[in-house]
Write an enzyme that holds these catalytic residues in place. Sequence first.
Site, short mmCIF file in Angstrom:
data_model
loop_
_atom_site.label_atom_id
_atom_site.label_comp_id
_atom_site.label_asym_id
_atom_site.label_seq_id
_atom_site.Cartn_x
_atom_site.Cartn_y
_atom_site.Cartn_z
N SER A 158 3.14 -2.22 10.59
CA SER A 158 4.47 -2.26 10.80
C SER A 158 5.12 -3.49 10.58
O SER A 158 5.97 -4.02 11.21
CB SER A 158 4.69 -1.76 12.36
OG SER A 158 4.28 -0.34 12.46
N GLU A 217 -5.97 -4.84 10.63
CA GLU A 217 -5.01 -4.04 10.73
C GLU A 217 -5.20 -3.02 12.02
O GLU A 217 -5.86 -1.87 11.88
CB GLU A 217 -4.77 -2.91 9.78
CG GLU A 217 -4.62 -3.62 8.28
CD GLU A 217 -3.89 -2.65 7.33
OE1 GLU A 217 -2.94 -2.91 6.94
OE2 GLU A 217 -4.41 -1.31 7.15
N ASN A 219 0.89 -1.24 0.08
CA ASN A 219 0.06 0.05 -0.04
C ASN A 219 0.85 1.32 -0.06
O ASN A 219 1.48 1.60 1.09
CB ASN A 219 -0.71 -0.05 1.13
CG ASN A 219 -1.78 1.18 1.49
OD1 ASN A 219 -1.86 2.09 0.49
ND2 ASN A 219 -2.29 1.53 2.58
N LYS A 231 -0.01 4.29 -0.48
CA LYS A 231 -0.56 5.33 0.42
C LYS A 231 -0.30 6.58 -0.59
O LYS A 231 -0.15 6.35 -1.92
CB LYS A 231 -0.20 5.70 1.64
CG LYS A 231 -0.19 4.70 2.64
CD LYS A 231 0.23 4.66 4.12
CE LYS A 231 0.24 3.48 4.74
NZ LYS A 231 -0.15 3.69 6.27
N GLU A 268 -7.05 5.00 7.42
CA GLU A 268 -6.88 6.17 7.40
C GLU A 268 -7.99 6.97 6.61
O GLU A 268 -8.61 7.93 7.07
CB GLU A 268 -5.53 6.43 6.49
CG GLU A 268 -4.47 6.39 7.17
CD GLU A 268 -2.98 5.72 6.59
OE1 GLU A 268 -3.13 5.80 5.56
OE2 GLU A 268 -2.21 5.11 7.25
N HIS A 293 -9.90 1.29 4.45
CA HIS A 293 -8.45 1.68 5.44
C HIS A 293 -8.63 2.54 6.38
O HIS A 293 -9.35 3.35 6.27
CB HIS A 293 -7.34 2.23 4.41
CG HIS A 293 -6.02 2.05 4.89
ND1 HIS A 293 -5.61 2.92 6.03
CD2 HIS A 293 -4.99 1.13 4.82
CE1 HIS A 293 -4.29 2.69 6.20
NE2 HIS A 293 -4.04 1.62 5.65
N GLY A 330 2.03 2.16 10.84
CA GLY A 330 3.22 3.45 10.63
C GLY A 330 3.51 3.77 11.88
O GLY A 330 4.36 4.79 12.03
C1 PEP Z 1 -1.08 0.26 6.00
O1 PEP Z 1 -1.00 1.36 5.67
O2 PEP Z 1 -2.07 -0.56 5.46
C2 PEP Z 1 0.02 -0.36 6.85
C3 PEP Z 1 0.06 -1.37 7.41
O3 PEP Z 1 1.00 0.56 7.13
P1 PEP Z 1 2.47 0.28 8.00
O4 PEP Z 1 2.91 -0.88 7.40
O5 PEP Z 1 3.17 1.23 7.52
O6 PEP Z 1 2.16 0.14 9.32
#
Ligand code: PEP
Length: 253
Positions: A209, A163, A4, A6, A93, A91, A169
């Site tokens: 992460s 998630e 992803n 973003k 976000e 997501h 992040g």
């Molecule tokens: C994501 O945005 O779906 C995600 C898992 O981000 P990160 O791996 O940076 O935590």
Amino acid sequence: MAANWKMNKLVREAKDYMAKLLPRVDDTEGEVDVAVFAPFTCLHAVARMTDDKPVLAGAQNLYFEDSGAYTGEVSAPMISDLGAGAVIVGHSERREIFGETDETVARKAARALDAGLLPIVCVGETKEERDAGDMWDKVSGQVRAVMEEIDSPRGHQVVFAYEPIWAIGTGDTASPEDAQDAIGRIRGLLKELAGEEFAGAVRILYGGSIKPNNAAQIMAQEDVDGGLVGGASLDADSFFELVEAARGEVARG
Ligand code: PEP
């Protein structure tokens, strides 16, 4: 394994990344499914490059109407028209920053399926919800909302991604046991809602992460079918390490 990006990468950067990644993933065909979720602005370029390659190009959002007076939105047929085959839905976000609700997320997932796109539906709790013991209330509600909107035969094509918001992040990954616990419970709920065959076939990813140094342990968990990766997917070398980690786990069975 799903990348992803973003809101990152200009078209030139996206093309350079894909030129690095694609020759390597040729080798992993049939072992690991690889997807890249690009911003709309470079999705056409990415989709064209993946045409005859074992990589699925996807969008990061869609709107649930096909056309009309919805300024700034992009519909499922428009995403397909670009040559993409998948889309991230709900997501955290989108939910937290742009106010998406369980209801809009469910409608988007259903519309994506109807249009022949593979939706990756994200679910997960905040730190406060986890600390208050409300993790399962939140996550099960998000899963139920989607399952009420779609019917099971189409639902085989849904992918869920657990998630936890506190892990996205932040560098603060869920432990492999916590990832397994949540994903195992999601699979159990799907069995209750749509039957054993559906629950056995549906793919459930972990996201939050994931890095090259923790991917193998997470992928080794019984109910974890793959990963949705933000930060560590921005560099083609680092993302390919994650694909390799998943491949290692497939080989170990
Ligand atoms: C994501 O945005 O779906 C995600 C898992 O981000 P990160 O791996 O940076 O935590």
